[in-house]
Design a protein around this motif. Sequence first.
Motif, PDB file in Angstrom:
ATOM      1  N   UNK A 187      12.346   0.861  -5.423  1.00  0.00           N
ATOM      2  CA  UNK A 187      12.276  -0.071  -6.557  1.00  0.00           C
ATOM      3  C   UNK A 187      11.498   0.565  -7.720  1.00  0.00           C
ATOM      4  N   UNK A 188      10.348   1.174  -7.399  1.00  0.00           N
ATOM      5  CA  UNK A 188       9.516   1.815  -8.432  1.00  0.00           C
ATOM      6  C   UNK A 188      10.299   2.931  -9.125  1.00  0.00           C
ATOM      7  N   UNK A 189      10.999   3.737  -8.321  1.00  0.00           N
ATOM      8  CA  UNK A 189      11.755   4.856  -8.899  1.00  0.00           C
ATOM      9  C   UNK A 189      12.944   4.384  -9.730  1.00  0.00           C
ATOM     10  N   UNK A 190      13.522   3.260  -9.323  1.00  0.00           N
ATOM     11  CA  UNK A 190      14.684   2.720 -10.053  1.00  0.00           C
ATOM     12  C   UNK A 190      14.258   2.019 -11.338  1.00  0.00           C
ATOM     13  N   UNK A 191      13.219   1.191 -11.249  1.00  0.00           N
ATOM     14  CA  UNK A 191      12.792   0.365 -12.388  1.00  0.00           C
ATOM     15  C   UNK A 191      11.882   1.103 -13.367  1.00  0.00           C
ATOM     16  N   UNK A 213       7.054  10.163  -8.135  1.00  0.00           N
ATOM     17  CA  UNK A 213       7.014  10.759  -6.798  1.00  0.00           C
ATOM     18  C   UNK A 213       5.923  10.077  -5.980  1.00  0.00           C
ATOM     19  N   UNK A 214       6.185   9.920  -4.699  1.00  0.00           N
ATOM     20  CA  UNK A 214       5.186   9.290  -3.848  1.00  0.00           C
ATOM     21  C   UNK A 214       5.561   9.365  -2.390  1.00  0.00           C
ATOM     22  N   UNK A 229       5.109  -5.502 -12.089  1.00  0.00           N
ATOM     23  CA  UNK A 229       6.428  -5.330 -11.466  1.00  0.00           C
ATOM     24  C   UNK A 229       6.277  -4.970  -9.981  1.00  0.00           C
ATOM     25  N   UNK A 230       5.364  -4.042  -9.728  1.00  0.00           N
ATOM     26  CA  UNK A 230       5.150  -3.574  -8.346  1.00  0.00           C
ATOM     27  C   UNK A 230       4.612  -4.703  -7.464  1.00  0.00           C
ATOM     28  N   UNK A 231       3.644  -5.450  -7.981  1.00  0.00           N
ATOM     29  CA  UNK A 231       3.045  -6.532  -7.185  1.00  0.00           C
ATOM     30  C   UNK A 231       4.034  -7.673  -6.938  1.00  0.00           C
ATOM     31  N   UNK A 232       4.887  -7.934  -7.916  1.00  0.00           N
ATOM     32  CA  UNK A 232       5.910  -8.978  -7.762  1.00  0.00           C
ATOM     33  C   UNK A 232       6.926  -8.579  -6.698  1.00  0.00           C
ATOM     34  N   UNK A 233       7.340  -7.307  -6.724  1.00  0.00           N
ATOM     35  CA  UNK A 233       8.305  -6.819  -5.738  1.00  0.00           C
ATOM     36  C   UNK A 233       7.685  -6.796  -4.338  1.00  0.00           C
ATOM     37  N   UNK A 234       6.401  -6.419  -4.244  1.00  0.00           N
ATOM     38  CA  UNK A 234       5.704  -6.401  -2.950  1.00  0.00           C
ATOM     39  C   UNK A 234       5.705  -7.799  -2.338  1.00  0.00           C
ATOM     40  N   UNK A 235       5.470  -8.798  -3.169  1.00  0.00           N
ATOM     41  CA  UNK A 235       5.461 -10.186  -2.706  1.00  0.00           C
ATOM     42  C   UNK A 235       6.863 -10.593  -2.240  1.00  0.00           C
ATOM     43  N   UNK A 236       7.874 -10.180  -2.987  1.00  0.00           N
ATOM     44  CA  UNK A 236       9.260 -10.505  -2.630  1.00  0.00           C
ATOM     45  C   UNK A 236       9.633  -9.896  -1.280  1.00  0.00           C
TER      46      UNK A 236
END
Length: 307
Positions: free
Chosen positions: A116-120, A125-126, A10-17
């Motif tokens: 996105x990470x916090x929502x999905x 925390x980061x 999910x994270x890698x897909x969003x990063x690409x987007x």
Amino acid sequence: MNTKEVYTNQIKTEAKRLGFLSCGISKAQFLEAEAPRLENYLNKNMHGQMQYMENHFDKRLDPTKLVEGSKSVISLLLNYFPQETQNQNSFKLSKYAYGTDYHFIVKDKLKVLLNFIQTEIGDVNGRAFVDSAPVLDKAWAAKSGLGWVGKHSNLLTQQVGSFYFIAELIVDLELEYDTITTNHCGTCTKCIDACPTQAITEPYVVDGSKCISYFTIELKENIPTEFKGKFEDWMFGCDICQDVCPWNRFSKPHNEPLFNPHPELLSMTKKDWHEITEDVFKKIFKDSAVKRTKFSGLKRNINFLKD
């Protein structure tokens, strides 16, 4: 597919987007191999007057001391290679400084990714880092499989080269970790041979206090006269070691409009730079990283390049 794999995808897909070139992830832990290198670098004063590099030694080497409870370092690359470069009869700027200051652009993208990470995914925390905190960007990117550190000490990636920004999200979420890639510098020494100030003292070691980028950006006093005639027309930063690197023949232009230069920048000649006023400086570099050196600093650099 386990939960960690799902989250990682999910994270890698969003990063690409979001337009990132690539995304790699490694376990947040002490950088054992980097500790003696960093200590040696500082002991030999290769950081020159960049005193900030002496601060937070432990945090530089251990992200868990920087971000409490951190488990993963998400490394990201963002391309900045320009479509067009400056006029041939011009004093030169490093390509990364052509457009809007990258700190703002990359930080905004990181905030969207963290949101996105916090929502999905949930309660994660980061913190986002873009070259402005004690984080060893290149070491983490290499550890995350995004490339290898070349003999010029920049991160290199096959099929991409090295003209990209490196940034991180350090989060308290366990993910799938990438593996380190192999080094593909081979016997090539083009970057070492091309450096006019001999800042690359040996393969993989750059004496920052001899680097043209250091002199034109970081150094606040007069540039030592011993380097007169060695700057090859670079007035802000330097790309020589990257320009000569064979891997950069694969560089492709970015598609981030904010990285595009002010229209006047590409057409300015040496004569124009010699005559630049503070008003023109403010107009061309309104949101640029070049503001860091200030008008007086850029004028000092230009004057140093005079015959």
